[in-house]
Design a protein around this motif. Structure first.
Motif, short mmCIF file in Angstrom:
data_model
loop_
_atom_site.label_atom_id
_atom_site.label_comp_id
_atom_site.label_asym_id
_atom_site.label_seq_id
_atom_site.Cartn_x
_atom_site.Cartn_y
_atom_site.Cartn_z
N LYS A 29 -7.44 -16.27 64.45
CA LYS A 29 -8.28 -16.14 65.74
C LYS A 29 -7.78 -15.53 66.67
O LYS A 29 -6.48 -15.39 66.96
CB LYS A 29 -8.47 -17.73 66.34
CG LYS A 29 -9.27 -18.75 65.23
CD LYS A 29 -9.45 -20.10 65.75
CE LYS A 29 -10.18 -20.97 64.54
NZ LYS A 29 -10.39 -22.32 65.30
N GLU A 30 -8.76 -14.75 67.40
CA GLU A 30 -8.25 -13.72 68.47
C GLU A 30 -8.06 -14.54 69.89
O GLU A 30 -7.18 -14.21 70.59
CB GLU A 30 -9.35 -12.67 68.61
CG GLU A 30 -8.88 -11.62 69.90
CD GLU A 30 -10.34 -10.77 70.22
OE1 GLU A 30 -10.15 -10.26 71.24
OE2 GLU A 30 -11.06 -10.57 69.35
N ASP A 31 -8.98 -15.48 70.27
CA ASP A 31 -9.13 -16.38 71.57
C ASP A 31 -8.53 -17.71 71.56
O ASP A 31 -8.66 -18.37 72.31
CB ASP A 31 -10.38 -16.19 72.01
CG ASP A 31 -11.49 -16.90 71.24
OD1 ASP A 31 -11.06 -17.12 70.13
OD2 ASP A 31 -12.60 -16.83 71.69
N GLU A 32 -7.77 -18.02 70.31
CA GLU A 32 -7.28 -19.29 70.36
C GLU A 32 -5.95 -19.18 69.92
O GLU A 32 -5.33 -18.45 69.18
CB GLU A 32 -7.85 -20.30 69.26
CG GLU A 32 -9.26 -20.79 69.96
CD GLU A 32 -9.84 -21.73 69.13
OE1 GLU A 32 -9.16 -22.36 68.31
OE2 GLU A 32 -11.24 -21.93 69.18
N PRO A 33 -4.68 -19.90 70.56
CA PRO A 33 -3.20 -19.93 70.21
C PRO A 33 -2.96 -20.10 68.93
O PRO A 33 -3.81 -21.24 68.43
CB PRO A 33 -2.68 -20.79 71.39
CG PRO A 33 -3.79 -20.77 72.34
CD PRO A 33 -5.09 -20.62 71.93
N CYS A 34 -2.13 -19.82 68.33
CA CYS A 34 -1.78 -20.20 66.76
C CYS A 34 -1.09 -21.59 67.25
O CYS A 34 -0.12 -21.52 68.03
CB CYS A 34 -0.56 -19.15 66.43
SG CYS A 34 0.11 -19.72 64.79
N PRO A 35 -1.49 -22.64 66.17
CA PRO A 35 -0.69 -24.00 66.40
C PRO A 35 0.68 -23.76 66.34
O PRO A 35 1.11 -23.17 65.51
CB PRO A 35 -1.43 -24.72 65.29
CG PRO A 35 -2.89 -23.87 64.95
CD PRO A 35 -2.41 -22.58 65.21
N ARG A 36 1.62 -24.83 67.13
CA ARG A 36 2.79 -24.75 66.84
C ARG A 36 3.10 -25.00 65.41
O ARG A 36 4.24 -24.43 64.89
CB ARG A 36 3.28 -25.59 67.75
CG ARG A 36 4.79 -26.00 67.96
CD ARG A 36 5.68 -25.12 68.24
NE ARG A 36 7.19 -25.40 68.63
CZ ARG A 36 7.94 -24.47 68.80
NH1 ARG A 36 7.60 -23.23 69.16
NH2 ARG A 36 9.26 -25.14 69.04
N LEU B 87 2.16 -14.91 74.76
CA LEU B 87 2.99 -15.66 75.97
C LEU B 87 2.56 -17.07 75.68
O LEU B 87 3.47 -17.88 76.17
CB LEU B 87 2.39 -15.45 77.37
CG LEU B 87 2.94 -14.05 78.06
CD1 LEU B 87 2.03 -13.81 79.09
CD2 LEU B 87 4.13 -14.32 78.30
N SER B 88 1.67 -17.49 74.90
CA SER B 88 1.52 -18.78 74.55
C SER B 88 2.45 -19.51 73.40
O SER B 88 2.32 -20.81 73.15
CB SER B 88 0.04 -19.05 74.25
OG SER B 88 -0.24 -18.31 72.93
N ASP B 89 3.02 -18.66 72.74
CA ASP B 89 3.77 -19.15 71.74
C ASP B 89 5.42 -19.07 72.17
O ASP B 89 6.19 -18.30 72.78
CB ASP B 89 3.99 -18.02 70.56
CG ASP B 89 2.61 -17.50 70.12
OD1 ASP B 89 1.94 -18.34 69.94
OD2 ASP B 89 2.22 -16.32 70.19
N ARG B 90 5.79 -20.23 72.07
CA ARG B 90 7.41 -20.62 72.42
C ARG B 90 8.11 -20.38 71.44
O ARG B 90 8.26 -20.59 70.25
CB ARG B 90 7.34 -22.46 72.58
CG ARG B 90 7.52 -22.57 74.04
CD ARG B 90 7.75 -24.22 74.44
NE ARG B 90 6.84 -24.96 73.63
CZ ARG B 90 7.27 -25.67 72.47
NH1 ARG B 90 8.77 -25.77 72.34
NH2 ARG B 90 6.70 -26.67 71.81
N ILE B 91 9.11 -19.50 71.66
CA ILE B 91 10.19 -19.02 70.63
C ILE B 91 11.54 -19.66 71.39
O ILE B 91 12.13 -19.14 72.19
CB ILE B 91 10.22 -17.40 70.80
CG1 ILE B 91 8.97 -16.98 70.40
CG2 ILE B 91 11.44 -17.05 69.42
CD1 ILE B 91 8.37 -17.35 68.86
N ASP B 92 11.90 -20.81 70.64
CA ASP B 92 13.07 -21.46 71.33
C ASP B 92 13.83 -21.92 70.22
O ASP B 92 13.78 -21.30 69.03
CB ASP B 92 12.13 -22.84 71.73
CG ASP B 92 11.56 -23.59 70.99
OD1 ASP B 92 11.47 -23.43 69.77
OD2 ASP B 92 10.84 -24.56 71.49
#
Length: 320
Positions: free
Chosen positions: A31-38, A55-60
Motif C-alpha cells: 500500500k502507498e497510503d497506509e503504513p506498514c504494520p509494525r 517517518l511512520s516506521d519506528r526503527i528502535d
C-alpha cells in the motif's frame, strides 16, 4: 550468489529504485497510503540487509536486536526522529536520510502555507464552494498583509534559509533563532539573530522549522504563545511534537494569536474531528511539505542509491 534482501515499507514506483534492482532482491509493502504494520516490519527486518523506511516506521532497539543481517536503513525524509540512531550504531547499522533534495520544495510549501493562512485562501475558496458568496463587502474575508512584515524563523537550517530568501522577495524583515548563528543567512539575507523570546515578541509570522529533539519537544507551549503578538500567525512545517497542540488551541480560541498554518501534527494522520481543524483561523495540510513529483522521486532515488552503495561496500551519500 544470492542477492541481499531489501524491504521497502511503502509501495513506490519501481523505476525510482532502479539503482537498487541489480544489487538486491526488493520486496515492498503493497500500500502507498497506509503504513506498514509494525508486526510485518519486525518480521521482514529479521532477514533484511536493507530497509527503506518512512517517518511512520519506528526503527528502535526492539527491531534492531532482531535484525541480525541489517546493514543499512534509508529514511525517506530529512528528519529521522523515528530512528534510534545510537542504537543503530551499536548494532553497526548505517542510517541515511534525504537532505538537500527537498529543501526548495519544502520552502515553497512553507511560504505558501504562510500566505494561505494570512490571506485566508482556503477559507475564501470554501466560501464559494459552499455557496456563501452573495455579495461584496469591504471587509469580506479580510486577512493580513505579508509584504514588509516581520518573519521570525525558528530553525535556520537549509530550509529556513530557503524560506528566508522567499521572505526577502516580499520585503520582509527576517529574524531567526537557532542553536548557532548562521553567518550565511546574515550575510546573504540580512537576517538578524535574536533570542527565542525576542523573536516571539517581535514577529508577525513565527515559522517553526526546527528539528524535533528533547530540547524542542513542546517548545511552542502556552508560555511561547503568550509572548507572541495578538496579530501573529504561527506556521509549523517541521514536526508536530514541537507544538503543545492543546496550548495552541487555547491561544487561538482566546485570540492570543491571530491564526495558524499547520502541515504537521503530533499524531498523524489526524481526523476531521481534531480540535484544531474545527477552527476557521487554522489552515491545515496533510504533511505535504516535500510533496511534488520531482522531489519525492528524487528522495526515492537517493534512498535506493544509499542502500545500494552500502550493500556494495561503499559509503552512503547521506549517512547520519
Amino acid at each position: 550468489m544470492e542477492k541481499p534482501f531489501v524491504y521497502v515499507t511503502r509501495a513506490l514506483p519501481e523505476e525510482q529504485l532502479s539503482s537498487l534492482k541489480e544489487a538486491a532482491h526488493i520486496e515492498m509493502w503493497e500500500k502507498e497510503d497506509e503504513p506498514c504494520p509494525r508486526a510485518v516490519l519486525l518480521e521482514k527486518a529479521k532477514t533484511a540487509a536493507g530497509l527503506l523506511t518512512m517517518l511512520s516506521d519506528r526503527i528502535d532497539s526492539e527491531l534492531l536486536s532482531e535484525a541480525r543481517q541489517l546493514k543499512v536503513v534509508a529514511n525517506l525524509a530529512v528528519g529521522y526522529d523515528n530512528i534510534d540512531v545510537e542504537a543503530a550504531k551499536k548494532h553497526r547499522v548505517i542510517c541515511c536520510n534525504t537532505p538537500g533534495v527537498l529543501t526548495e520544495s519544502t520552502a515553497d510549501l512553507t511560504f505558501a502555507l504562510l500566505m494561505a493562512a494570512s490571506r485566508r485562501i482556503i477559507e475564501a475558496s470554501d466560501w464559494i464552494k459552499q455557496g456563501r458568496w452573495t455579495g461584496w463587502g469591504p471587509l469580506l474575508l479580510a486577512g493580513a498583509d505579508v509584504h514588509h512584515k516581520t518573519i521570525g524563523i525558528v530553525g535556520m537550517g537549509s530550509i529556513g534559509r530557503a524560506v528566508a530568501r522567499r521572505a526577502k522577495g516580499f520585503g520582509m524583515k527576517i529574524l531567526y533563532h537557532n542553536r548557532s548563528r548562521s553567518q550565511e543567512a546574515e550575510a546573504e539575507l540580512g537576517a538578524v539573530y535574536t533570542s527565542f523570546p525576542q523573536l516571539l515578541e517581535q514577529s508577525d509570522f513565527v515559522v517553526c522549522l526546527t528539528p524535533l529533539t528533547n530540547e524542542t519537544n513542546h517548545l511552542f507551549n502556552r508560555s511561547a504563545f503568550q509572548k507572541m503578538k495578538r496579530t501573529a500567525i504561527f506556521i509549523n512545517a517541521s514536526r508536530g511534537q514541537v507544538v503543545d497542540e492543546a496550548d495552541l488551541y487555547e491561544a487561538l480560541v482566546n485570540k492570543e494569536i491571530r491564526g495558524a498554518g499547520l502541515d504537521v501534527f503530533a499524531e498523524e494522520p489526524i481526523s476531521k474531528d481534531h480540535p484544531l481543524v474545527s477552527l476557521p483561523q487554522v489552515t491545515a495540510l496533510p504533511h505535504i511539505g516535500s510533496a511534488t513529483n520531482e522531489t519525492r522521486e528524487a528522495m526515492m532515488r537517493l534512498c535506493a542509491e544509499n542502500i545500494a552503495l552500502v550493500l556494495g561496500g561503499e559509503p552512503a551519500r547521506t549517512e547520519l
